[in-house]
Write a protein that holds these residues in place. Structure first.
Motif, mmCIF file in Angstrom:
data_model
loop_
_atom_site.group_PDB
_atom_site.id
_atom_site.type_symbol
_atom_site.label_atom_id
_atom_site.label_comp_id
_atom_site.label_asym_id
_atom_site.label_seq_id
_atom_site.Cartn_x
_atom_site.Cartn_y
_atom_site.Cartn_z
ATOM 1 N N ALA A 150 15.205 -53.720 -32.658
ATOM 2 C CA ALA A 150 14.383 -54.905 -32.909
ATOM 3 C C ALA A 150 13.332 -55.085 -31.819
ATOM 4 O O ALA A 150 12.187 -55.458 -32.096
ATOM 5 C CB ALA A 150 15.273 -56.146 -32.994
ATOM 6 N N GLY A 151 13.706 -54.793 -30.564
ATOM 7 C CA GLY A 151 12.746 -54.902 -29.476
ATOM 8 C C GLY A 151 11.633 -53.878 -29.587
ATOM 9 O O GLY A 151 10.463 -54.191 -29.328
ATOM 10 N N VAL A 152 11.983 -52.653 -29.990
ATOM 11 C CA VAL A 152 10.966 -51.613 -30.170
ATOM 12 C C VAL A 152 10.032 -51.978 -31.311
ATOM 13 O O VAL A 152 8.809 -51.796 -31.220
ATOM 14 C CB VAL A 152 11.635 -50.245 -30.425
ATOM 15 C CG1 VAL A 152 10.596 -49.193 -30.792
ATOM 16 C CG2 VAL A 152 12.426 -49.804 -29.196
ATOM 17 N N GLU A 153 10.589 -52.521 -32.395
ATOM 18 C CA GLU A 153 9.751 -52.945 -33.516
ATOM 19 C C GLU A 153 8.757 -54.020 -33.073
ATOM 20 O O GLU A 153 7.585 -54.001 -33.464
ATOM 21 C CB GLU A 153 10.628 -53.472 -34.647
ATOM 22 C CG GLU A 153 9.843 -53.881 -35.888
ATOM 23 C CD GLU A 153 10.747 -54.388 -36.994
ATOM 24 O OE1 GLU A 153 10.246 -54.603 -38.108
ATOM 25 O OE2 GLU A 153 11.957 -54.572 -36.739
ATOM 26 N N ARG A 154 9.221 -54.939 -32.240
ATOM 27 C CA ARG A 154 8.337 -55.994 -31.743
ATOM 28 C C ARG A 154 7.252 -55.412 -30.834
ATOM 29 O O ARG A 154 6.076 -55.803 -30.909
ATOM 30 C CB ARG A 154 9.165 -57.034 -30.989
ATOM 31 C CG ARG A 154 8.365 -58.227 -30.492
ATOM 32 C CD ARG A 154 9.283 -59.347 -30.038
ATOM 33 N NE ARG A 154 10.276 -58.899 -29.066
ATOM 34 C CZ ARG A 154 11.577 -58.737 -29.330
ATOM 35 N NH1 ARG A 154 12.042 -58.978 -30.552
ATOM 36 N NH2 ARG A 154 12.420 -58.333 -28.396
ATOM 37 N N ALA A 155 7.624 -54.455 -29.984
ATOM 38 C CA ALA A 155 6.642 -53.816 -29.095
ATOM 39 C C ALA A 155 5.581 -53.065 -29.888
ATOM 40 O O ALA A 155 4.395 -53.094 -29.547
ATOM 41 C CB ALA A 155 7.353 -52.876 -28.128
ATOM 42 N N TYR A 238 5.818 -43.597 -29.804
ATOM 43 C CA TYR A 238 6.480 -44.208 -28.646
ATOM 44 C C TYR A 238 7.564 -43.288 -28.097
ATOM 45 O O TYR A 238 8.051 -42.381 -28.787
ATOM 46 C CB TYR A 238 7.073 -45.574 -29.019
ATOM 47 C CG TYR A 238 8.203 -45.522 -30.024
ATOM 48 C CD1 TYR A 238 9.538 -45.492 -29.633
ATOM 49 C CD2 TYR A 238 7.934 -45.517 -31.399
ATOM 50 C CE1 TYR A 238 10.565 -45.450 -30.555
ATOM 51 C CE2 TYR A 238 8.952 -45.483 -32.329
ATOM 52 C CZ TYR A 238 10.277 -45.450 -31.899
ATOM 53 O OH TYR A 238 11.296 -45.404 -32.817
ATOM 54 N N ARG A 239 7.918 -43.542 -26.865
ATOM 55 C CA ARG A 239 8.962 -42.775 -26.185
ATOM 56 C C ARG A 239 9.477 -43.620 -25.019
ATOM 57 O O ARG A 239 8.919 -44.676 -24.707
ATOM 58 C CB ARG A 239 8.406 -41.452 -25.660
ATOM 59 C CG ARG A 239 7.357 -41.623 -24.569
ATOM 60 C CD ARG A 239 6.907 -40.301 -24.002
ATOM 61 N NE ARG A 239 5.984 -40.495 -22.882
ATOM 62 C CZ ARG A 239 5.495 -39.496 -22.147
ATOM 63 N NH1 ARG A 239 5.826 -38.247 -22.434
ATOM 64 N NH2 ARG A 239 4.694 -39.755 -21.131
ATOM 65 N N GLU A 240 10.497 -43.133 -24.365
ATOM 66 C CA GLU A 240 10.995 -43.811 -23.164
ATOM 67 C C GLU A 240 10.124 -43.433 -21.977
ATOM 68 O O GLU A 240 9.882 -42.253 -21.714
ATOM 69 C CB GLU A 240 12.445 -43.445 -22.888
ATOM 70 C CG GLU A 240 13.027 -44.163 -21.680
ATOM 71 C CD GLU A 240 14.498 -43.902 -21.475
ATOM 72 O OE1 GLU A 240 15.026 -44.268 -20.410
ATOM 73 O OE2 GLU A 240 15.136 -43.306 -22.383
ATOM 74 N N GLY A 241 9.615 -44.423 -21.273
ATOM 75 C CA GLY A 241 8.752 -44.193 -20.130
ATOM 76 C C GLY A 241 9.486 -44.370 -18.814
ATOM 77 O O GLY A 241 10.717 -44.245 -18.738
ATOM 78 N N LYS A 242 8.729 -44.695 -17.787
ATOM 79 C CA LYS A 242 9.318 -44.867 -16.454
ATOM 80 C C LYS A 242 10.198 -46.113 -16.407
ATOM 81 O O LYS A 242 9.903 -47.128 -17.022
ATOM 82 C CB LYS A 242 8.208 -44.975 -15.406
ATOM 83 C CG LYS A 242 7.372 -43.702 -15.249
ATOM 84 C CD LYS A 242 6.302 -43.890 -14.180
ATOM 85 C CE LYS A 242 5.470 -42.613 -14.017
ATOM 86 N NZ LYS A 242 4.418 -42.792 -12.977
ATOM 87 N N ARG A 243 11.276 -46.001 -15.642
ATOM 88 C CA ARG A 243 12.219 -47.096 -15.432
ATOM 89 C C ARG A 243 12.736 -47.676 -16.748
ATOM 90 O O ARG A 243 12.949 -48.881 -16.878
ATOM 91 C CB ARG A 243 11.568 -48.196 -14.566
ATOM 92 C CG ARG A 243 11.232 -47.736 -13.142
ATOM 93 C CD ARG A 243 10.535 -48.833 -12.368
ATOM 94 N NE ARG A 243 9.182 -49.039 -12.870
ATOM 95 C CZ ARG A 243 8.115 -48.334 -12.477
ATOM 96 N NH1 ARG A 243 8.260 -47.377 -11.571
ATOM 97 N NH2 ARG A 243 6.920 -48.587 -12.971
ATOM 98 N N GLY A 244 12.893 -46.803 -17.745
ATOM 99 C CA GLY A 244 13.459 -47.222 -19.025
ATOM 100 C C GLY A 244 12.526 -48.001 -19.913
ATOM 101 O O GLY A 244 12.952 -48.565 -20.928
ATOM 102 N N ALA A 245 11.230 -48.050 -19.573
ATOM 103 C CA ALA A 245 10.270 -48.793 -20.390
ATOM 104 C C ALA A 245 10.043 -48.089 -21.726
ATOM 105 O O ALA A 245 10.303 -46.890 -21.874
ATOM 106 C CB ALA A 245 8.951 -48.921 -19.641
#
Length: 369
Positions: A150-155, A238-245
């Motif tokens: 849900a958070g990724v969808e919002r982002a 999208y993908r996982e970035g630095k510090r889990g972003a």
């Protein structure tokens, strides 16, 4: 023998008795002999075999091929389109499917037709693109980094909102401040906030502080949009970035049909300003990065434009309406502004392509607009 029996005997001798054996003719005996000489079970001289039904193998093969083609089109639409010349496969004039991955090549050639006020996208691949935000593909959301699905969808949704606010908002296109887009950027990211202050306040910004890197702007006294439609094509990944972003990358091309602001005639000249942007946004974990809810940090941004001006930056797109601006910028370096098969070339910083005055060495010549 009685008289009745004698009479029946004489009658049957002349007419023949029912069921009495009949001597086959010479032809019949010859046919029967030939059949006996053949291998296998012989057939009678008055017998026949039922004809075998024909196997309709042609229909079966055609159906199988059609099923395979439909399956491949359903699973790999972009690859199939790429086999037939870029990403514009299909019937001429039919809308293109959404872009789900980078195309293999440039769109095919279109008829050489000049744009008009009634048909501003005529003679352009953009005629088959979607309108506005509909042309920006958003992928399905999955839990990534510190965010659940849900958070990724919002982002992803807010990332597209930024692109819409920066490149499609009618007020921003008229040169007004991009307030909605700025509200989606992390206010604690000092270098970006400094860029915004400098770029939006300067009348002669430098290349690195040009507001066009993020925002589409025209001088209302110099150019006006033709109609209310801006064509777009692109996608988010999208993908996982630095510090889990959750790091969201946007690659979108905008096509703006414009005409001189003071020309209201039916034969007014129409020019298409084509802008491609690659923007990377980081939706950070507030436990690890100072940020505000609903805002993202900018990781990088790049611009490639055609018919937006090749002279010193002014903070606005400058379509080449005058004859002086239509001189080729650099015939040795030609580009196709509709080719989305390669990333934007950032080796020389910000790139500007298209016909222009040629005063900027970074400009190339567009093969079409």
């Amino acid at each position: 023998m009685s008289d009745e029996e004698w009479e029946r005997f004489l009658r049957e001798s002349v007419e023949g008795a029912a069921g009495a054996p009949v001597e086959p003719s010479a032809r019949a005996r010859e046919v029967e002999r030939r059949l006996r000489e053949r291998s296998g079970q012989p057939e009678g001289w008055r017998t026949y075999s039922t004809a075998r039904p024909r196997r309709r193998t042609g229909w079966y093969v055609t159906g199988l091929v059609a099923a395979v083609v439909l399956l491949v089109l359903g699973l790999f639409p972009q690859q199939v389109v790429g086999w037939f010349g870029g990403d514009d496969g299909g019937q001429e004039g039919a809308p293109l499917a959404a872009e789900s991955q980078r195309p293999r090549g440039a769109p095919g050639a279109e008829p050489h037709l000049r744009p008009t006020l009634a048909e501003p996208f005529r003679g352009s691949p953009a005629a088959r693109w979607a309108d506005g935000a509909a042309g920006i593909t958003v992928p399905p959301a999955k839990a990534t980094g510190w965010m659940d699905a849900a958070g990724v969808e919002r982002a992803l949704r807010q990332s597209r909102d930024f692109l819409v606010a920066a490149g499609l908002d009618s007020r921003v296109l008229r040169g007004e401040r991009p307030t909605k887009a700025i509200a989606l950027l992390n206010p604690h990211q000092k270098d970006v906030q400094e860029y915004l202050r400098t770029s939006l306040s300067s009348t002669a910004p430098a290349a690195k502080t040009n507001p066009l890197l993020l925002f589409s702007r025209f001088r209302p006294e110099q150019a006006r949009l033709v109609g209310d439609v801006v064509k777009t094509r692109g996608r988010l990944t999208y993908r996982e970035g630095k510090r889990g972003a959750v790091e969201v990358t946007a690659d979108v091309t905008f096509v703006y049909p414009v005409t001189p602001a003071g020309d209201r005639g039916r034969n007014a000249k129409v020019v298409r300003t084509i802008v491609r942007r690659e923007v990377v946004m980081s939706w950070d974990d507030p436990a690890k990065v100072i940020t505000e809810p609903g805002t993202a940090s900018l990781v990088s941004y790049a611009l490639d434009m055609t018919n937006g001006g090749c002279s010193a930056p002014t903070g606005y797109f400058v379509p080449p309406f005058g004859t002086a601006d239509e001189q080729p910028a650099d015939e040795a370096h030609q580009v196709d502004p509709y080719d989305r098969s390669k990333p934007i070339d950032t080796s020389n910083g910000v790139t500007g392509t298209g016909t222009g005055t040629g005063k900027d060495k970074g400009c190339s010549t567009a093969t079409r607009s």
